[in-house]
Enzyme design. Structure first.
Site, PDB file in Angstrom:
ATOM      1  N   VAL A 176      32.908  19.045  40.104  1.00 56.95           N
ATOM      2  CA  VAL A 176      33.237  17.449  41.162  1.00 56.95           C
ATOM      3  C   VAL A 176      34.670  17.020  40.924  1.00 56.95           C
ATOM      4  O   VAL A 176      35.128  17.117  39.445  1.00 56.95           O
ATOM      5  CB  VAL A 176      32.213  16.659  40.443  1.00 56.95           C
ATOM      6  CG1 VAL A 176      32.423  15.186  41.185  1.00 56.95           C
ATOM      7  CG2 VAL A 176      30.816  17.245  40.721  1.00 56.95           C
ATOM      8  N   PHE A 228      33.772  12.147  44.992  1.00 59.14           N
ATOM      9  CA  PHE A 228      32.819  11.614  43.982  1.00 59.14           C
ATOM     10  C   PHE A 228      32.138  10.512  43.834  1.00 59.14           C
ATOM     11  O   PHE A 228      31.528  10.268  42.796  1.00 59.14           O
ATOM     12  CB  PHE A 228      33.274  12.240  42.551  1.00 59.14           C
ATOM     13  CG  PHE A 228      34.665  11.921  42.237  1.00 59.14           C
ATOM     14  CD1 PHE A 228      35.220  10.909  42.288  1.00 59.14           C
ATOM     15  CD2 PHE A 228      35.603  12.929  41.932  1.00 59.14           C
ATOM     16  CE1 PHE A 228      36.541  10.299  42.136  1.00 59.14           C
ATOM     17  CE2 PHE A 228      36.777  12.786  41.305  1.00 59.14           C
ATOM     18  CZ  PHE A 228      37.264  11.682  41.521  1.00 59.14           C
ATOM     19  N   HIS A 246      39.178  10.707  32.877  1.00 60.23           N
ATOM     20  CA  HIS A 246      40.473   9.597  32.077  1.00 60.23           C
ATOM     21  C   HIS A 246      41.397   9.402  33.199  1.00 60.23           C
ATOM     22  O   HIS A 246      41.959   8.339  32.803  1.00 60.23           O
ATOM     23  CB  HIS A 246      41.168  10.578  31.081  1.00 60.23           C
ATOM     24  CG  HIS A 246      41.828  11.955  31.674  1.00 60.23           C
ATOM     25  ND1 HIS A 246      42.620  12.456  30.973  1.00 60.23           N
ATOM     26  CD2 HIS A 246      41.962  12.327  32.991  1.00 60.23           C
ATOM     27  CE1 HIS A 246      43.423  13.236  31.579  1.00 60.23           C
ATOM     28  NE2 HIS A 246      42.831  13.297  32.748  1.00 60.23           N
TER      29      HIS A 246
END
Length: 332
Positions: A176, A228, A246
């Site tokens: 993904v 996503f 992150h």
């Protein structure tokens, strides 16, 4: 340490002259021009499209810090250290420093770091008037540079990632936000019974398609254009998020995890691959970079667990691999 020495040390630590000089040299490809035989400031300036006297002053400073040499006739050369600024150097560092690349451009957002510290918001939009992702979306060249840099960065860990986890048991994995397909290619090469899908936006998805054709993996590798933040292809054994979370704030990270959880259902696994804060390899400098670029952060295993719970997942295991960890999550 005396007062003067301490004062000089602090000034050196905070000095912007050398970092910016190095980045300008990288952007102008000074090391490549020297390697090609352009050795005087005038010759290098002509090749680089720069002002000769100003470039000479920059080069003299970089001689002082050990990147270049200069003889009595004003002829410049490369030190072993300076060789790293060549575009073809194995370390591949020049592109990271090039201010026309996605990362080199993004790093200039540190000038607005005070905004991020005061507000908790990314600095990139303050400098450029748009978010990092919107900037990439409007500039295919910038976007391609980002995909290339990320692929090169993660390649250092591909072998360990492929060997450390039982990928073949998953049957089919969806990478993904998988970019140009480097990680999936490594997984499929290492595990002949595995198949997979890269899901990403049009630019990186097209690059992944070309990669799979070139490497002979297209029979086991699919490409899906998508985000996503939207529903993902369901029913795979594993959903991989490599260096994705992150880049995002907590709310966005939970939304991404929730999409993975929906697609994985009760039988699949979500695998987050990134540095875990608190590990020796999770750098504090990178954490600040995530803040200034995106409003993201480097997270501890406990913090990832909190996000997972909000998405209906639980952390089941963590597998450290050099600079990253594979954090395994399944449905609650």
């Amino acid at each position: 340490m005396g007062k003067r020495a301490a004062h000089i040390g602090l000034r050196a630590l905070a000095d912007l002259a050398t970092p910016m000089a190095v980045r300008v040299a990288a952007t102008l490809r000074v090391a490549d021009h020297i390697a090609a035989g352009h050795r005087t400031a005038a010759e290098i300036a002509s090749a680089a499209g720069a002002h000769a006297d100003s470039l000479d002053r920059l080069l003299r400073h970089l001689v002082a810090v050990g990147l270049f040499t200069r003889d009595g006739q004003g002829v410049y050369g490369l030190t072993e250290f300076g060789e790293q600024l060549r575009d073809d150097h194995a370390a591949g560092k020049r592109k990271w420093l090039d201010m026309n690349s996605a990362v080199g451009r993004g790093d200039l957002g540190f000038v607005e770091l005070a905004h991020s510290i005061r507000t908790g918001q990314p600095a990139y939009p303050v400098r450029y008037g748009t978010s990092f992702w919107e900037d990439l979306g409007s500039d295919p060249v910038l976007s391609a540079s980002f995909d290339t840099l990320m692929s090169h960065h993660l390649e250092l860990d591909y072998t360990g990632i492929a060997a450390k986890y039982d990928w073949a048991a998953l049957g089919h994995v969806v990478d993904v936000g998988g970019g140009s397909g480097g990680l999936l290619s490594a997984l499929l090469t290492a595990h002949e019974d595995l198949s997979g899908t890269v899901l990403d936006l049009q630019g990186p998805a097209s690059a992944a398609h070309r990669r799979f054709l070139d490497t002979g993996l297209s029979g086991r590798a699919q490409v899906v254009v998508g985000s996503f933040f939207d529903p993902l292809p369901a029913g795979a054994g594993g959903y991989v998020l490599s260096a994705v979370l992150h880049d995002w704030d907590d709310l966005s990270a939970v939304a991404i995890l929730r999409r993975c959880a929906e697609a994985a259902g009760s039988g699949g696994v979500v695998l987050v691959i990134e540095a875990v804060a608190g590990d020796e390899h999770a750098g504090t400098g990178m954490d600040l970079r995530m803040l200034t670029y995106f409003g993201g952060k480097e997270r501890s295993l406990a913090e990832l667990g909190e996000l997972a719970a909000q998405a209906g997942l639980a952390v089941r295991a963590a597998h450290p691999i050099s600079y990253v960890s594979i954090v395994e999550m399944t449905a609650l």
